[in-house]
Design a protein around this motif. Sequence first.
Motif, PDB file in Angstrom:
ATOM      1  N   ALA A 168      49.749  93.881  20.216  1.00 32.99           N
ATOM      2  CA  ALA A 168      49.733  92.554  20.839  1.00 32.99           C
ATOM      3  C   ALA A 168      49.844  91.434  19.812  1.00 32.99           C
ATOM      4  O   ALA A 168      49.432  91.574  18.657  1.00 32.99           O
ATOM      5  CB  ALA A 168      48.453  92.381  21.643  1.00 32.99           C
ATOM      6  N   ASP A 169      50.397  90.309  20.251  1.00 36.96           N
ATOM      7  CA  ASP A 169      50.381  89.084  19.456  1.00 36.96           C
ATOM      8  C   ASP A 169      49.200  88.204  19.863  1.00 36.96           C
ATOM      9  O   ASP A 169      48.620  87.501  19.041  1.00 36.96           O
ATOM     10  CB  ASP A 169      51.679  88.303  19.667  1.00 36.96           C
ATOM     11  N   LEU A 170      48.858  88.237  21.142  1.00 39.61           N
ATOM     12  CA  LEU A 170      47.780  87.418  21.698  1.00 39.61           C
ATOM     13  C   LEU A 170      47.092  88.211  22.787  1.00 39.61           C
ATOM     14  O   LEU A 170      47.753  88.923  23.557  1.00 39.61           O
ATOM     15  CB  LEU A 170      48.352  86.119  22.279  1.00 39.61           C
ATOM     16  N   VAL A 171      45.759  88.122  22.852  1.00 37.82           N
ATOM     17  CA  VAL A 171      44.986  88.826  23.872  1.00 37.82           C
ATOM     18  C   VAL A 171      44.168  87.807  24.653  1.00 37.82           C
ATOM     19  O   VAL A 171      43.415  87.018  24.066  1.00 37.82           O
ATOM     20  CB  VAL A 171      44.042  89.877  23.249  1.00 37.82           C
ATOM     21  N   LEU A 172      44.317  87.810  25.965  1.00 38.64           N
ATOM     22  CA  LEU A 172      43.562  86.921  26.836  1.00 38.64           C
ATOM     23  C   LEU A 172      42.615  87.750  27.694  1.00 38.64           C
ATOM     24  O   LEU A 172      43.038  88.699  28.363  1.00 38.64           O
ATOM     25  CB  LEU A 172      44.501  86.115  27.731  1.00 38.64           C
ATOM     26  N   THR A 173      41.332  87.426  27.652  1.00 44.77           N
ATOM     27  CA  THR A 173      40.360  88.080  28.506  1.00 44.77           C
ATOM     28  C   THR A 173      39.603  86.987  29.255  1.00 44.77           C
ATOM     29  O   THR A 173      39.889  85.800  29.092  1.00 44.77           O
ATOM     30  CB  THR A 173      39.404  88.992  27.705  1.00 44.77           C
ATOM     31  N   GLY A 174      38.662  87.365  30.093  1.00 40.91           N
ATOM     32  CA  GLY A 174      37.950  86.345  30.844  1.00 40.91           C
ATOM     33  C   GLY A 174      36.899  86.934  31.756  1.00 40.91           C
ATOM     34  O   GLY A 174      36.870  88.133  32.019  1.00 40.91           O
ATOM     35  N   GLU A 175      36.033  86.049  32.236  1.00 44.10           N
ATOM     36  CA  GLU A 175      34.977  86.414  33.181  1.00 44.10           C
ATOM     37  C   GLU A 175      34.394  85.133  33.745  1.00 44.10           C
ATOM     38  O   GLU A 175      34.688  84.023  33.259  1.00 44.10           O
ATOM     39  CB  GLU A 175      33.891  87.239  32.491  1.00 44.10           C
ATOM     40  N   GLY A 176      33.547  85.281  34.745  1.00 40.59           N
ATOM     41  CA  GLY A 176      32.990  84.107  35.387  1.00 40.59           C
ATOM     42  C   GLY A 176      32.127  83.269  34.464  1.00 40.59           C
ATOM     43  O   GLY A 176      32.243  82.043  34.421  1.00 40.59           O
ATOM     44  N   SER A 177      31.243  83.930  33.718  1.00 41.32           N
ATOM     45  CA  SER A 177      30.345  83.218  32.799  1.00 41.32           C
ATOM     46  C   SER A 177      30.372  83.899  31.442  1.00 41.32           C
ATOM     47  O   SER A 177      30.021  85.075  31.328  1.00 41.32           O
ATOM     48  CB  SER A 177      28.915  83.206  33.355  1.00 41.32           C
ATOM     49  N   PHE A 178      30.774  83.162  30.427  1.00 40.09           N
ATOM     50  CA  PHE A 178      30.808  83.692  29.064  1.00 40.09           C
ATOM     51  C   PHE A 178      29.533  83.223  28.370  1.00 40.09           C
ATOM     52  O   PHE A 178      29.392  82.050  28.011  1.00 40.09           O
ATOM     53  CB  PHE A 178      32.050  83.196  28.337  1.00 40.09           C
ATOM     54  N   ASP A 179      28.590  84.170  28.198  1.00 36.55           N
ATOM     55  CA  ASP A 179      27.281  83.820  27.653  1.00 36.55           C
ATOM     56  C   ASP A 179      26.799  84.919  26.712  1.00 36.55           C
ATOM     57  O   ASP A 179      27.580  85.781  26.295  1.00 36.55           O
ATOM     58  CB  ASP A 179      26.276  83.575  28.789  1.00 36.55           C
ATOM     59  N   GLY A 211      46.851  94.374  13.175  1.00 35.32           N
ATOM     60  CA  GLY A 211      47.262  92.977  13.056  1.00 35.32           C
ATOM     61  C   GLY A 211      46.212  91.976  13.460  1.00 35.32           C
ATOM     62  O   GLY A 211      46.416  90.775  13.331  1.00 35.32           O
ATOM     63  N   ARG A 212      45.083  92.458  13.975  1.00 31.75           N
ATOM     64  CA  ARG A 212      43.981  91.613  14.441  1.00 31.75           C
ATOM     65  C   ARG A 212      44.475  90.426  15.267  1.00 31.75           C
ATOM     66  O   ARG A 212      44.319  89.264  14.888  1.00 31.75           O
ATOM     67  CB  ARG A 212      43.149  91.124  13.258  1.00 31.75           C
ATOM     68  N   PRO A 213      45.091  90.689  16.415  1.00 24.99           N
ATOM     69  CA  PRO A 213      45.582  89.585  17.251  1.00 24.99           C
ATOM     70  C   PRO A 213      44.418  88.723  17.739  1.00 24.99           C
ATOM     71  O   PRO A 213      43.322  89.234  17.986  1.00 24.99           O
ATOM     72  CB  PRO A 213      46.248  90.316  18.428  1.00 24.99           C
ATOM     73  N   PRO A 214      44.621  87.422  17.861  1.00 23.37           N
ATOM     74  CA  PRO A 214      43.539  86.561  18.334  1.00 23.37           C
ATOM     75  C   PRO A 214      43.187  86.853  19.788  1.00 23.37           C
ATOM     76  O   PRO A 214      44.076  87.112  20.610  1.00 23.37           O
ATOM     77  CB  PRO A 214      44.110  85.151  18.170  1.00 23.37           C
ATOM     78  N   VAL A 215      41.906  86.813  20.073  1.00 24.12           N
ATOM     79  CA  VAL A 215      41.401  87.007  21.429  1.00 24.12           C
ATOM     80  C   VAL A 215      40.847  85.680  21.932  1.00 24.12           C
ATOM     81  O   VAL A 215      40.047  85.034  21.241  1.00 24.12           O
ATOM     82  CB  VAL A 215      40.291  88.072  21.473  1.00 24.12           C
ATOM     83  N   VAL A 216      41.261  85.277  23.118  1.00 25.09           N
ATOM     84  CA  VAL A 216      40.774  84.036  23.718  1.00 25.09           C
ATOM     85  C   VAL A 216      40.172  84.358  25.080  1.00 25.09           C
ATOM     86  O   VAL A 216      40.771  85.079  25.883  1.00 25.09           O
ATOM     87  CB  VAL A 216      41.906  83.003  23.874  1.00 25.09           C
ATOM     88  N   VAL A 217      38.981  83.828  25.320  1.00 27.18           N
ATOM     89  CA  VAL A 217      38.281  84.027  26.584  1.00 27.18           C
ATOM     90  C   VAL A 217      38.531  82.828  27.499  1.00 27.18           C
ATOM     91  O   VAL A 217      38.366  81.677  27.088  1.00 27.18           O
ATOM     92  CB  VAL A 217      36.763  84.179  26.360  1.00 27.18           C
ATOM     93  N   LEU A 218      38.913  83.103  28.735  1.00 29.13           N
ATOM     94  CA  LEU A 218      39.052  82.083  29.772  1.00 29.13           C
ATOM     95  C   LEU A 218      37.936  82.342  30.776  1.00 29.13           C
ATOM     96  O   LEU A 218      37.855  83.434  31.338  1.00 29.13           O
ATOM     97  CB  LEU A 218      40.416  82.192  30.457  1.00 29.13           C
ATOM     98  N   ALA A 219      37.072  81.373  31.008  1.00 30.64           N
ATOM     99  CA  ALA A 219      35.876  81.631  31.808  1.00 30.64           C
ATOM    100  C   ALA A 219      35.578  80.484  32.761  1.00 30.64           C
ATOM    101  O   ALA A 219      36.054  79.353  32.582  1.00 30.64           O
ATOM    102  CB  ALA A 219      34.679  81.856  30.885  1.00 30.64           C
ATOM    103  N   GLY A 220      34.767  80.801  33.771  1.00 27.79           N
ATOM    104  CA  GLY A 220      34.314  79.754  34.669  1.00 27.79           C
ATOM    105  C   GLY A 220      33.436  78.761  33.928  1.00 27.79           C
ATOM    106  O   GLY A 220      33.543  77.547  34.113  1.00 27.79           O
ATOM    107  N   ARG A 221      32.570  79.285  33.085  1.00 23.89           N
ATOM    108  CA  ARG A 221      31.749  78.435  32.222  1.00 23.89           C
ATOM    109  C   ARG A 221      31.573  79.139  30.886  1.00 23.89           C
ATOM    110  O   ARG A 221      31.586  80.369  30.816  1.00 23.89           O
ATOM    111  CB  ARG A 221      30.383  78.148  32.852  1.00 23.89           C
ATOM    112  N   VAL A 222      31.389  78.364  29.839  1.00 23.45           N
ATOM    113  CA  VAL A 222      31.219  78.885  28.494  1.00 23.45           C
ATOM    114  C   VAL A 222      29.875  78.391  27.962  1.00 23.45           C
ATOM    115  O   VAL A 222      29.666  77.186  27.816  1.00 23.45           O
ATOM    116  CB  VAL A 222      32.363  78.427  27.561  1.00 23.45           C
ATOM    117  N   LEU A 223      28.976  79.327  27.679  1.00 28.03           N
ATOM    118  CA  LEU A 223      27.632  78.981  27.229  1.00 28.03           C
ATOM    119  C   LEU A 223      27.330  79.506  25.831  1.00 28.03           C
ATOM    120  O   LEU A 223      26.242  79.261  25.311  1.00 28.03           O
ATOM    121  CB  LEU A 223      26.592  79.537  28.209  1.00 28.03           C
TER     122      LEU A 223
END
Length: 397
Positions: A301-312, A333-345
């Motif tokens: 991967a070049d970019l990894v997108l993950t997510g959940e309702g609450s990132f805490d 290659g250690r692709p960057p991981v970005v979290v998309l969340a309902g809220r980020v705590l």
Amino acid sequence: MSSPSSPAPRHRPDASPRVVVAPDSFKGSLSAAEVAAVVADGVRAVAPAADVVLLPMADGGEGTLDALLAVWGTGARDVDALDAVGRPRTARYGVSADGRLGIVELAEASGLPGVSDAPLQPLLAHTLGTGAAAAAALDAGAEEIIVCLGGSASTDGGAGILTGLGARLLDASGAQVPDGGEGLAQVARLDLSGLHPRAARVRWRLAVDVTNPLHGDLGAAHVFGPQKGATPADVEYLDAALKHWAEVLERQTGVAVADLPGAGAAGGVPAGLVAVLGAELTPGATLVAEAVGLPAAIASADLVLTGEGSFDSQSVHGKVADAVGALAAAAPGRPPVVVLAGRVLLPAAQTHAAGIAAAFSIAPGPIDLDELLNRTPARLADLAAMVTGLYLGTASR
């Protein structure tokens, strides 16, 4: 986008980026598969030629069955079973496209939601229905059975699953003991002569997210019994019954499970399955990642997108984001991981320590929860588009 210690993005301006989308569900809003599809739409809005790989994830609890079926591209199968209080019900299970993996979700037949319309029966509730689903997966030819342990309504030490697979739990007189935690106190030995012929020949893996032992102050009865309706007296009875069950299992199989970390999960289910079937305990998100092929996908991967309702704080202790971050950190290659969340705590330092480059909330500002839930798909797609655009801008420099 990436943390200071991360390597430069691997994307070349003249090549289409490979984006792996591996989210958990947004509970109460979107399933993991729905989240993945919405995020993919956002990615493609700014990178139409992107190679987007959708791998919906789960942490091994409720929703794992649907996440795996979405990746495998197979439908759920039905089996006649019993719920946790003995009423007939239809339970779902799954088999991978190649027939090798079977997936059984304990909550399908033996979960609290399935008995929410009946009085809780902490001493009598059992996992017999989950045993029926596991037997069906064996009949379908699965060579490995994944059992997801979230949402249990019982404290039976896995005895019900073993019974559903054909075992018999006998008292000192040779009579079969009652189902449920209450019967464990009466068990003198197991009769395994009727066990499903394939049960001991396949690999069993249990998705767990706790490290509680089987019994004691941190055991299944004391920690989880009250939420299943157990009174203080019930808790003491069940704790003693589980201790006795561990002694019977060790005497008959030679396997000690009383102090096994995680044996207290789902009312002690791992105890019976580890001792009798040699089951392996694995963090749920890690197990699911392996089952859907996430390690190989992230490696390219070049970019990894993950997510959940609450990132805490819980997110980086055995949950989906934690597993995704660890895999990316270990990838060549250690692709960057970005979290998309309902809220980020979670603070940035803890986020980076988990191998995650950044985490963003879909909330545009102060907003009513109901309104945010209604706008989740649109906000999520927009956020995915913005993150992808930022990545592409960084990669082109």
